[in-house]
Design a protein around this motif. Structure first.
Motif, PDB file in Angstrom:
ATOM      1  N   UNK A   9     -59.898  -3.048 -72.185  1.00 59.09           N
ATOM      2  CA  UNK A   9     -58.601  -3.711 -71.600  1.00 59.09           C
ATOM      3  C   UNK A   9     -58.997  -5.205 -72.156  1.00 59.09           C
ATOM      4  N   UNK A  10     -58.294  -6.300 -71.730  1.00 60.99           N
ATOM      5  CA  UNK A  10     -58.389  -7.337 -71.855  1.00 60.99           C
ATOM      6  C   UNK A  10     -57.747  -8.304 -70.847  1.00 60.99           C
ATOM      7  N   UNK A  11     -58.439  -8.684 -70.154  1.00 61.73           N
ATOM      8  CA  UNK A  11     -57.624  -9.826 -69.051  1.00 61.73           C
ATOM      9  C   UNK A  11     -56.845  -9.015 -68.440  1.00 61.73           C
ATOM     10  N   UNK A  12     -56.043  -8.926 -68.068  1.00 60.34           N
ATOM     11  CA  UNK A  12     -54.469  -8.045 -67.126  1.00 60.34           C
ATOM     12  C   UNK A  12     -55.548  -7.031 -68.157  1.00 60.34           C
ATOM     13  N   UNK A  13     -55.163  -6.216 -68.915  1.00 60.74           N
ATOM     14  CA  UNK A  13     -55.017  -5.125 -69.948  1.00 60.74           C
ATOM     15  C   UNK A  13     -56.784  -3.834 -68.909  1.00 60.74           C
ATOM     16  N   UNK A  14     -57.581  -5.245 -68.271  1.00 60.45           N
ATOM     17  CA  UNK A  14     -58.167  -4.620 -67.866  1.00 60.45           C
ATOM     18  C   UNK A  14     -58.060  -4.256 -66.622  1.00 60.45           C
ATOM     19  N   UNK A  15     -57.491  -4.704 -65.917  1.00 58.15           N
ATOM     20  CA  UNK A  15     -57.054  -4.878 -64.350  1.00 58.15           C
ATOM     21  C   UNK A  15     -56.069  -3.582 -64.047  1.00 58.15           C
ATOM     22  N   UNK A  16     -55.081  -3.165 -65.272  1.00 57.75           N
ATOM     23  CA  UNK A  16     -54.180  -1.858 -65.287  1.00 57.75           C
ATOM     24  C   UNK A  16     -55.541  -1.176 -65.678  1.00 57.75           C
ATOM     25  N   UNK A  17     -55.837  -0.793 -66.378  1.00 58.75           N
ATOM     26  CA  UNK A  17     -56.855  -0.082 -66.442  1.00 58.75           C
ATOM     27  C   UNK A  17     -58.207   1.014 -65.541  1.00 58.75           C
ATOM     28  N   UNK A  18     -57.536   0.010 -64.115  1.00 63.87           N
ATOM     29  CA  UNK A  18     -57.863   0.323 -62.384  1.00 63.87           C
ATOM     30  C   UNK A  18     -57.014   1.482 -61.643  1.00 63.87           C
ATOM     31  N   UNK A  19     -57.267   2.011 -60.434  1.00 59.73           N
ATOM     32  CA  UNK A  19     -56.855   3.041 -60.012  1.00 59.73           C
ATOM     33  C   UNK A  19     -55.458   2.093 -59.496  1.00 59.73           C
ATOM     34  N   UNK A  20     -55.126   0.832 -58.450  1.00 62.11           N
ATOM     35  CA  UNK A  20     -54.548   1.349 -57.772  1.00 62.11           C
ATOM     36  C   UNK A  20     -54.106  -1.292 -57.684  1.00 62.11           C
ATOM     37  N   UNK A  54     -52.697  -5.029 -55.938  1.00 62.33           N
ATOM     38  CA  UNK A  54     -51.483  -5.506 -55.286  1.00 62.33           C
ATOM     39  C   UNK A  54     -51.496  -6.967 -55.406  1.00 62.33           C
ATOM     40  N   UNK A  55     -50.339  -6.838 -56.129  1.00 63.78           N
ATOM     41  CA  UNK A  55     -49.445  -8.452 -57.282  1.00 63.78           C
ATOM     42  C   UNK A  55     -48.067  -7.754 -56.616  1.00 63.78           C
ATOM     43  N   UNK A  84     -51.885   1.817 -61.147  1.00 68.86           N
ATOM     44  CA  UNK A  84     -52.594   1.664 -62.402  1.00 68.86           C
ATOM     45  C   UNK A  84     -52.774   3.325 -63.450  1.00 68.86           C
ATOM     46  N   UNK A  85     -53.684   2.420 -64.232  1.00 66.25           N
ATOM     47  CA  UNK A  85     -53.933   3.835 -65.107  1.00 66.25           C
ATOM     48  C   UNK A  85     -55.112   4.991 -64.553  1.00 66.25           C
ATOM     49  N   UNK A  86     -55.562   4.633 -64.035  1.00 61.64           N
ATOM     50  CA  UNK A  86     -56.619   5.548 -62.756  1.00 61.64           C
ATOM     51  C   UNK A  86     -57.652   5.534 -63.799  1.00 61.64           C
ATOM     52  N   UNK A  87     -57.931   4.951 -65.426  1.00 58.82           N
ATOM     53  CA  UNK A  87     -59.147   4.887 -66.249  1.00 58.82           C
ATOM     54  C   UNK A  87     -60.771   4.606 -65.717  1.00 58.82           C
ATOM     55  N   UNK A  88     -60.650   3.618 -65.023  1.00 56.35           N
ATOM     56  CA  UNK A  88     -61.854   2.450 -64.263  1.00 56.35           C
ATOM     57  C   UNK A  88     -61.919   3.000 -62.196  1.00 56.35           C
ATOM     58  N   UNK A  89     -62.604   2.758 -61.763  1.00 50.36           N
ATOM     59  CA  UNK A  89     -62.409   2.938 -60.661  1.00 50.36           C
ATOM     60  C   UNK A  89     -62.409   1.710 -59.706  1.00 50.36           C
ATOM     61  N   UNK A  90     -61.497   1.642 -59.336  1.00 46.65           N
ATOM     62  CA  UNK A  90     -61.272   0.001 -59.063  1.00 46.65           C
ATOM     63  C   UNK A  90     -60.337   0.165 -58.542  1.00 46.65           C
ATOM     64  N   UNK A  91     -59.838  -1.784 -57.296  1.00 53.44           N
ATOM     65  CA  UNK A  91     -58.582  -2.365 -57.327  1.00 53.44           C
ATOM     66  C   UNK A  91     -58.962  -3.874 -57.355  1.00 53.44           C
ATOM     67  N   UNK A  92     -57.575  -4.174 -57.979  1.00 54.19           N
ATOM     68  CA  UNK A  92     -56.877  -5.621 -58.417  1.00 54.19           C
ATOM     69  C   UNK A  92     -57.391  -6.524 -57.656  1.00 54.19           C
ATOM     70  N   UNK A  96     -56.025 -15.491 -61.920  1.00 52.73           N
ATOM     71  CA  UNK A  96     -55.790 -15.418 -60.412  1.00 52.73           C
ATOM     72  C   UNK A  96     -56.108 -14.028 -59.701  1.00 52.73           C
ATOM     73  N   UNK A  97     -56.268 -12.832 -59.622  1.00 49.27           N
ATOM     74  CA  UNK A  97     -57.089 -12.040 -59.617  1.00 49.27           C
ATOM     75  C   UNK A  97     -57.975 -10.992 -60.116  1.00 49.27           C
ATOM     76  N   UNK A  98     -58.713 -10.310 -59.667  1.00 56.08           N
ATOM     77  CA  UNK A  98     -59.596  -9.694 -60.364  1.00 56.08           C
ATOM     78  C   UNK A  98     -59.976  -8.336 -59.868  1.00 56.08           C
ATOM     79  N   UNK A  99     -60.932  -7.423 -60.276  1.00 55.47           N
ATOM     80  CA  UNK A  99     -61.260  -6.151 -60.178  1.00 55.47           C
ATOM     81  C   UNK A  99     -61.940  -6.310 -59.101  1.00 55.47           C
ATOM     82  N   UNK A 100     -62.214  -5.565 -58.189  1.00 57.50           N
ATOM     83  CA  UNK A 100     -63.273  -4.785 -57.181  1.00 57.50           C
ATOM     84  C   UNK A 100     -63.106  -4.093 -57.825  1.00 57.50           C
ATOM     85  N   UNK A 101     -64.884  -3.462 -57.845  1.00 51.01           N
ATOM     86  CA  UNK A 101     -65.402  -2.831 -58.916  1.00 51.01           C
ATOM     87  C   UNK A 101     -66.807  -2.669 -57.978  1.00 51.01           C
TER      88      UNK A 101
END
Length: 202
Positions: free
Chosen positions: A81-92, A94-95, A101-109, A149-154
């Motif tokens: 996953x690249x940029x937004x693609x990385x972010x939507x790998x996460x659980x949820x 907040x934009x 999200x896809x729930x493949x990586x434990x984290x919040x955006x 503008x957003x980040x993965x908190x993981x």
């Protein structure tokens, strides 16, 4: 036999052309994927993206690719996953509200909380953590191109960190066969091409 790399095209939230071009420079002939039935004979998958988490997931849900990508990862096949693609790998995310999200990586955006100007844009150093095959052959303090503008908190699957305006954020993650990078390899010159080559060689 050469491998086939699929690049997921999810409409207005995608940036497939530049990813396809960079993958060609890395030595492969990618295939643009819009629906699950086009995944036949694909060996690796790239999930690019620009724009909002909400729009990205809406596009994937509409095309049926949400379930297909989850099944792909569950089967142990490589996914990047690249940029937004990385972010939507996460659980949820907040934009514009809360979106699953896809729930493949434990984290919040969540929105970046820093004293600097956002979006965070331009080349910045990526401090590699550990020994991920994605960064093989690169320096431990490589400069790569960001625009977000957003980040993965993981805090469990981190393979790289970056500092901006006194704020440290996650710039790459890995969970088994699933990889995510917040930066844009396709805009990161030779270092970005090397990352694509590393992914291809998995």
């Amino acid at each position: 036999m050469s491998q086939c790399v699929g690049v997921v095209d999810y409409g207005s939230a995608g940036n497939t052309f530049s990813i396809v071009r960079a993958l060609e420079l890395a030595g492969t002939q990618p295939r643009v994927i819009k629906t699950p039935n086009e995944l036949v004979n694909v060996d690796k998958l790239v999930l690019p993206g620009v724009g909002s988490f909400t729009d990205g997931m809406a596009e994937l849900n509409t095309s049926g690719m949400t379930g297909a990508v989850r099944e792909w990862a569950a089967d142990g096949r490589p996914l990047l996953g690249i940029c937004l693609g990385m972010q939507i790998l996460c659980d949820v995310g907040f934009e514009y509200g809360e979106t699953q999200g896809l729930g493949l990586i434990r984290g919040e955006v969540r929105a970046m909380q820093c004293k600097g100007v956002v979006p965070h844009m331009g080349f910045n150093r990526v401090a590699v953590q550990g020994d991920s095959p994605l960064f093989r052959g690169l320096g431990s303090d490589e400069s790569l191109y960001f625009m977000h503008t957003f980040e993965v908190q993981n805090y469990t699957n981190i393979i790289a960190l970056t500092e901006y305006a006194g704020h440290q954020f996650v710039s790459a993650v890995q969970r088994d066969n699933v990889f995510g990078v917040q930066f844009h390899p396709e805009k990161s010159r030779e270092a970005g091409i090397r990352i694509f080559q590393n992914y291809l060689s998995l």
